[in-house]
Design an enzyme around this catalytic site. Structure first.
Site, short mmCIF file in Angstrom:
data_model
loop_
_atom_site.label_atom_id
_atom_site.label_comp_id
_atom_site.label_asym_id
_atom_site.label_seq_id
_atom_site.Cartn_x
_atom_site.Cartn_y
_atom_site.Cartn_z
N TYR A 259 0.85 -1.19 0.00
CA TYR A 259 0.00 0.00 0.00
C TYR A 259 0.89 1.24 0.00
O TYR A 259 1.59 1.52 0.95
CB TYR A 259 -0.92 0.03 1.22
CG TYR A 259 -1.84 -1.16 1.36
CD1 TYR A 259 -2.21 -1.93 0.26
CD2 TYR A 259 -2.35 -1.51 2.60
CE1 TYR A 259 -3.05 -3.02 0.41
CE2 TYR A 259 -3.21 -2.59 2.75
CZ TYR A 259 -3.55 -3.34 1.66
OH TYR A 259 -4.39 -4.42 1.81
N HIS B 87 -0.05 -12.12 1.40
CA HIS B 87 -1.09 -11.31 0.78
C HIS B 87 -1.80 -12.04 -0.37
O HIS B 87 -3.02 -11.92 -0.55
CB HIS B 87 -0.46 -10.01 0.27
CG HIS B 87 -1.41 -8.87 0.16
ND1 HIS B 87 -0.99 -7.57 0.12
CD2 HIS B 87 -2.76 -8.81 0.10
CE1 HIS B 87 -2.03 -6.76 0.03
NE2 HIS B 87 -3.12 -7.49 0.01
N SER C 239 -13.13 -5.43 2.61
CA SER C 239 -14.24 -4.91 1.80
C SER C 239 -15.60 -5.44 2.26
O SER C 239 -16.41 -5.87 1.44
CB SER C 239 -14.02 -5.24 0.31
OG SER C 239 -12.88 -4.60 -0.19
N PRO C 240 -15.88 -5.39 3.58
CA PRO C 240 -17.18 -5.88 4.04
C PRO C 240 -18.35 -5.00 3.61
O PRO C 240 -19.51 -5.38 3.76
CB PRO C 240 -17.02 -5.89 5.56
CG PRO C 240 -16.02 -4.81 5.83
CD PRO C 240 -15.06 -4.89 4.68
N LEU C 241 -18.02 -3.82 3.05
CA LEU C 241 -19.06 -2.94 2.51
C LEU C 241 -19.13 -3.04 0.98
O LEU C 241 -19.71 -2.17 0.33
CB LEU C 241 -18.76 -1.49 2.91
CG LEU C 241 -18.82 -1.21 4.42
CD1 LEU C 241 -18.33 0.20 4.72
CD2 LEU C 241 -20.22 -1.41 4.96
N ARG D 18 -16.73 -2.72 -1.22
CA ARG D 18 -15.94 -1.60 -1.77
C ARG D 18 -16.75 -0.31 -1.82
O ARG D 18 -16.59 0.51 -2.71
CB ARG D 18 -15.37 -1.94 -3.15
CG ARG D 18 -14.48 -3.17 -3.14
CD ARG D 18 -13.74 -3.36 -4.43
NE ARG D 18 -12.99 -4.60 -4.40
CZ ARG D 18 -11.79 -4.77 -3.83
NH1 ARG D 18 -11.21 -3.74 -3.25
NH2 ARG D 18 -11.19 -5.94 -3.86
N GLY D 19 -17.63 -0.16 -0.85
CA GLY D 19 -18.45 1.04 -0.77
C GLY D 19 -19.81 0.90 -1.42
O GLY D 19 -20.68 1.75 -1.21
N LEU E 74 -22.26 -1.01 -0.72
CA LEU E 74 -23.32 -1.17 0.25
C LEU E 74 -23.41 -0.02 1.24
O LEU E 74 -24.25 -0.04 2.14
CB LEU E 74 -23.14 -2.49 1.01
CG LEU E 74 -23.32 -3.75 0.17
CD1 LEU E 74 -22.84 -4.98 0.93
CD2 LEU E 74 -24.77 -3.93 -0.25
N PRO F 202 -15.27 -4.42 -12.21
CA PRO F 202 -16.41 -4.67 -13.10
C PRO F 202 -17.76 -4.38 -12.47
O PRO F 202 -18.71 -4.03 -13.18
CB PRO F 202 -16.25 -6.16 -13.43
CG PRO F 202 -14.78 -6.42 -13.33
CD PRO F 202 -14.33 -5.57 -12.18
#
Length: 335
Positions: free
Chosen positions: A65, A133, A212-214, A216-217, A219, A239
């Site tokens: 990162y 990773h 990414s439990p959302l 990637r935004g 939700l 995608p």
């Protein structure tokens, strides 16, 4: 939301000697340095500080990162509070200083050098959790995990993890050295690991750390904000944020938002509450770089879902209803 209204609580990932107690909700730090729009170091440092104040002590970074800059940022943020933190970082997605991607590297000699470099950037003498990773298919997992185990024996690492590994790889890795956690993408719109991988984790006593439990935004009601930001890589890369898939997913999100409104919470809080409800061996790490979104995420711990709520969510967002692949190239993901 105030500090007094929400108890972040603790969860245990891993079993026996490999158990690691972490905050029920963690903080993914990646977006503070790269990928998800412009960076603001002062706000990022404030966000990490606020997280610790609220009891969100499970922090996640990686050497790639930035590259490398996110570990330095996290190291500065926790310099005076190291004992409060369960610190996780990752190696294996090798990048040059200029950001060039060099591929996946699981060679034992690289494992050792990458760990030493991460310790130096973070300014710490040990890592609480060290992940591979991505799986390097050119190196037997036994060799990679064997080298990771040497880091445990040397006191540089306390617990080992894998990321986006398949069921067979997990079994082989665990036979080489106990594994505490698997970090893989998991959310209401990404549920493929429920078939084979999650049962293996529970059989072996390995915790799941969803990134990414959302979605990637997706939700959290962030779709329009993502698409409007030219510095945010999600709209141009993934995608699910493009073309017909995007329109299909917008309809799913609209139905999900209606449930959130009926519960008196945000859609992001409902999405996190759903992940948290999938098991006490799951500790999600939603990423954010702003204090206000961190505080909103922590509010998910006040959202309690009944069996009826969970059934309504399943009807609104059926498991396989989301359109589009997770990544444009899925070749590096074991399924």
């Amino acid at each position: 939301m105030t500090d007094e209204t929400t108890n972040v609580g603790r969860r245990t990932i891993g079993r026996g000697e490999q158990a690691l107690e972490v905050s029920a909700l963690g903080l993914g730090c990646m977006g503070m340095s790269e990928f998800y729009g412009s960076s603001d170091e002062d706000e990022a440092l404030a966000t990490i500080g606020r997280a610790l104040d609220l009891g969100v002590t499970f922090l996640d970074t990686a050497d790639m990162y930035g590259p490398f800059t996110n570990e330095k940022l996290v190291g500065r943020a926790i310099a005076s509070r190291r004992d409060e933190v369960q610190l996780a970082t990752k190696f294996g997605n090798e990048r040059a200083e200029d950001g060039t991607r060099l591929g996946v590297n699981g060679k034992p000699e690289y494992v050792r050098s990458a760990c030493d470099a991460s310790l130096q950037r973070l300014g710490v003498d040990h890592l609480d959790l060290y992940y591979q990773h991505r799986v390097d298919t050119t190196v037997p997992i036994e060799e990679t995990v064997g080298a990771m185990g040497e880091l445990v024996a040397a006191g540089k690492v306390r617990h080992l993890g894998l990321s986006e590994a398949g069921a067979d790889t997990i079994r082989r890795a665990y036979a080489t050295h106990p594994i505490t956690a698997l970090q893989s993408e998991y959310s209401l719109v990404t549920r493929g690991l429920e078939d084979e991988i999650l049962p293996v984790l529970r059989e072996l006593g390995i915790g799941l750390v969803p990134y990414s439990p959302l979605g990637r935004g997706m939700l959290s009601g962030a779709i329009d904000r993502v698409l409007a930001d030219p510095d945010d890589s999600r709209g141009g890369r993934f995608p699910r944020f493009q073309g017909e898939a995007l329109e299909t997913n917008r309809r799913l999100v609209a139905a999900f938002e209606e449930i959130a409104a009926s519960k008196g919470c945000t859609s992001g809080q409902l999405a996190l509450a759903w992940v948290l409800a999938q098991g006490d061996d799951i500790a999600p790490i939603p990423g954010t770089k702003r204090v206000r979104y961190l505080e909103e995420n922590v509010g998910a711990l006040d959202v309690h879902l009944s069996a009826e709520d969970l059934a309504a969510i399943e009807r609104a967002v059926p498991r396989d209803a989301v359109a589009g692949e997770r990544y444009p190239d899925m070749s590096g993901i074991e399924r």
